[in-house]
Design a protein around this motif. Structure first.
Motif, PDB file in Angstrom:
ATOM      1  N   LEU A  24       0.756  -1.185  -0.028  1.00  0.00           N
ATOM      2  CA  LEU A  24       0.127   0.082   0.077  1.00  0.00           C
ATOM      3  C   LEU A  24       0.925   1.351   0.003  1.00  0.00           C
ATOM      4  CD1 LEU A  24      -2.800  -1.245   2.391  1.00  0.00           C
ATOM      5  CD2 LEU A  24      -2.900  -0.997   0.255  1.00  0.00           C
ATOM      6  N   VAL A  25       2.017   1.407   0.297  1.00  0.00           N
ATOM      7  CA  VAL A  25       2.997   2.399   0.323  1.00  0.00           C
ATOM      8  C   VAL A  25       4.439   1.882  -0.506  1.00  0.00           C
ATOM      9  CG1 VAL A  25       2.348   3.356   2.374  1.00  0.00           C
ATOM     10  CG2 VAL A  25       4.308   1.784   2.652  1.00  0.00           C
ATOM     11  N   PRO A  26       4.673   2.676  -1.486  1.00  0.00           N
ATOM     12  CA  PRO A  26       5.777   2.319  -2.242  1.00  0.00           C
ATOM     13  C   PRO A  26       7.287   1.852  -1.779  1.00  0.00           C
ATOM     14  CG  PRO A  26       5.777   4.805  -2.331  1.00  0.00           C
ATOM     15  CD  PRO A  26       4.441   4.118  -1.522  1.00  0.00           C
ATOM     16  N   CYS A  27       7.427   2.130  -0.461  1.00  0.00           N
ATOM     17  CA  CYS A  27       8.522   1.867   0.475  1.00  0.00           C
ATOM     18  C   CYS A  27       8.474   0.494   0.838  1.00  0.00           C
ATOM     19  CB  CYS A  27       8.994   2.847   1.357  1.00  0.00           C
ATOM     20  SG  CYS A  27       8.032   2.898   2.787  1.00  0.00           S
TER      21      CYS A  27
ATOM     22  N   SER B  86       6.981  -2.053  -1.048  1.00  0.00           N
ATOM     23  CA  SER B  86       6.849  -3.008  -2.027  1.00  0.00           C
ATOM     24  C   SER B  86       8.373  -3.668  -2.469  1.00  0.00           C
ATOM     25  CB  SER B  86       6.500  -1.996  -3.514  1.00  0.00           C
ATOM     26  OG  SER B  86       6.498  -3.033  -4.414  1.00  0.00           O
TER      27      SER B  86
ATOM     28  N   CYS C  88       9.953   6.880  -0.018  1.00  0.00           N
ATOM     29  CA  CYS C  88       9.125   7.867   0.420  1.00  0.00           C
ATOM     30  C   CYS C  88       9.606   9.101   0.660  1.00  0.00           C
ATOM     31  CB  CYS C  88       8.402   7.536   1.597  1.00  0.00           C
ATOM     32  SG  CYS C  88       7.303   6.225   1.222  1.00  0.00           S
TER      33      CYS C  88
ATOM     34  N   CYS D 187      10.204  10.472   4.267  1.00  0.00           N
ATOM     35  CA  CYS D 187      10.622   9.448   5.158  1.00  0.00           C
ATOM     36  C   CYS D 187      12.253   9.820   5.862  1.00  0.00           C
ATOM     37  CB  CYS D 187      10.944   8.044   4.688  1.00  0.00           C
ATOM     38  SG  CYS D 187      11.345   6.775   6.085  1.00  0.00           S
TER      39      CYS D 187
ATOM     40  N   GLU E   6      14.390   5.020   6.980  1.00  0.00           N
ATOM     41  CA  GLU E   6      13.324   3.846   6.508  1.00  0.00           C
ATOM     42  C   GLU E   6      13.700   2.940   7.445  1.00  0.00           C
ATOM     43  OE1 GLU E   6      14.304   2.192   2.651  1.00  0.00           O
ATOM     44  OE2 GLU E   6      12.695   3.469   2.045  1.00  0.00           O
TER      45      GLU E   6
ATOM     46  N   ILE F 109       5.663   3.240   9.848  1.00  0.00           N
ATOM     47  CA  ILE F 109       4.891   3.108   9.011  1.00  0.00           C
ATOM     48  C   ILE F 109       5.112   1.971   7.932  1.00  0.00           C
ATOM     49  CG2 ILE F 109       3.658   4.372   7.064  1.00  0.00           C
ATOM     50  CD1 ILE F 109       4.021   6.942   8.677  1.00  0.00           C
ATOM     51  N   ARG F 110       6.387   2.042   7.555  1.00  0.00           N
ATOM     52  CA  ARG F 110       7.063   1.061   6.736  1.00  0.00           C
ATOM     53  C   ARG F 110       6.936  -0.128   7.353  1.00  0.00           C
ATOM     54  NH1 ARG F 110      11.937  -1.621   5.065  1.00  0.00           N
ATOM     55  NH2 ARG F 110      12.018  -1.705   2.858  1.00  0.00           N
TER      56      ARG F 110
ATOM     57  N   PHE G 209       3.538  -1.545   6.903  1.00  0.00           N
ATOM     58  CA  PHE G 209       2.691  -2.037   5.794  1.00  0.00           C
ATOM     59  C   PHE G 209       3.640  -2.841   5.138  1.00  0.00           C
ATOM     60  CE2 PHE G 209       0.496   1.935   6.465  1.00  0.00           C
ATOM     61  CZ  PHE G 209      -0.968   1.485   6.014  1.00  0.00           C
TER      62      PHE G 209
ATOM     63  N   ARG H  55       1.612  -6.189   3.835  1.00  0.00           N
ATOM     64  CA  ARG H  55       2.170  -6.690   2.496  1.00  0.00           C
ATOM     65  C   ARG H  55       2.301  -8.160   2.501  1.00  0.00           C
ATOM     66  NH1 ARG H  55       7.716  -5.505   1.043  1.00  0.00           N
ATOM     67  NH2 ARG H  55       7.869  -7.545   2.437  1.00  0.00           N
TER      68      ARG H  55
END
Length: 161
Positions: free
Chosen positions: A88-91, A93, A100, A103, A106, A111-112, A115, A119
């Protein structure tokens, strides 16, 4: 959230299983029974064909059919193929990673971390449910029903893939 395209693709694939029994099903029949706009379905089937999930069959009994048994095709394969990243967030994936912009760190970003967990669990569930499972849910069959009465089980057909 799934796009309408992916929902239609899943609906068409489940219909191929339930009605095709391994044989080709004509596109107009899929479009009509599943209430999918025909032109849109044509594009969807081309995408599914490019992903190696369906193949087209020419001739009077032509149409589309699965390339392999529905037990070997997961919802995850279809969704990832049509939608792209599950994260749901690019970092978070794996295949479509992008840092992000807001950020700070990381490695410690809560948050990362959350998610990445979402994922991973989502992928586990999506990959554990096959199209055959979905077709059984739609037909309201249990595994014991299928084991006890193959003659009445449309999924017990020999799949000529």
């Amino acid at each position: 959230m799934l796009t309408q395209k992916t929902r239609y693709a899943l609906r068409a694939l489940l219909y191929l299983i339930e009605e095709g029994h391994g044989d080709a099903v004509q596109l107009p029949r899929i479009a009509e029974t599943q209430k999918i706009p025909r032109k849109f379905l044509e594009l969807i089937m081309l995408d599914l064909k490019a992903l190696g999930i369906v193949k087209s069959v020419r001739g009077p009994k032509g149409g589309y059919r699965l390339t392999r048994h529905p037990r070997g095709i997961s919802f995850g394969e279809v969704i990832r193929g049509l939608e792209g990243p599950i994260a749901l967030v690019p970092c978070a994936s794996v295949n479509f990673y992008k840092r992000c912009g807001d950020c700070h760190d990381e490695a410690t970003c809560a948050i990362r971390r959350l998610f990445v967990l979402v994922r991973d669990r989502s992928i586990d569930v999506l990959n554990s449910v096959s199209l055959e499972d979905g077709a059984r849910w739609e037909l309201r069959l249990t595994d014991s029903d299928a084991d006890n009465s193959h003659s009445g089980d449309p999924l017990a057909a020999d799949w000529q893939i």
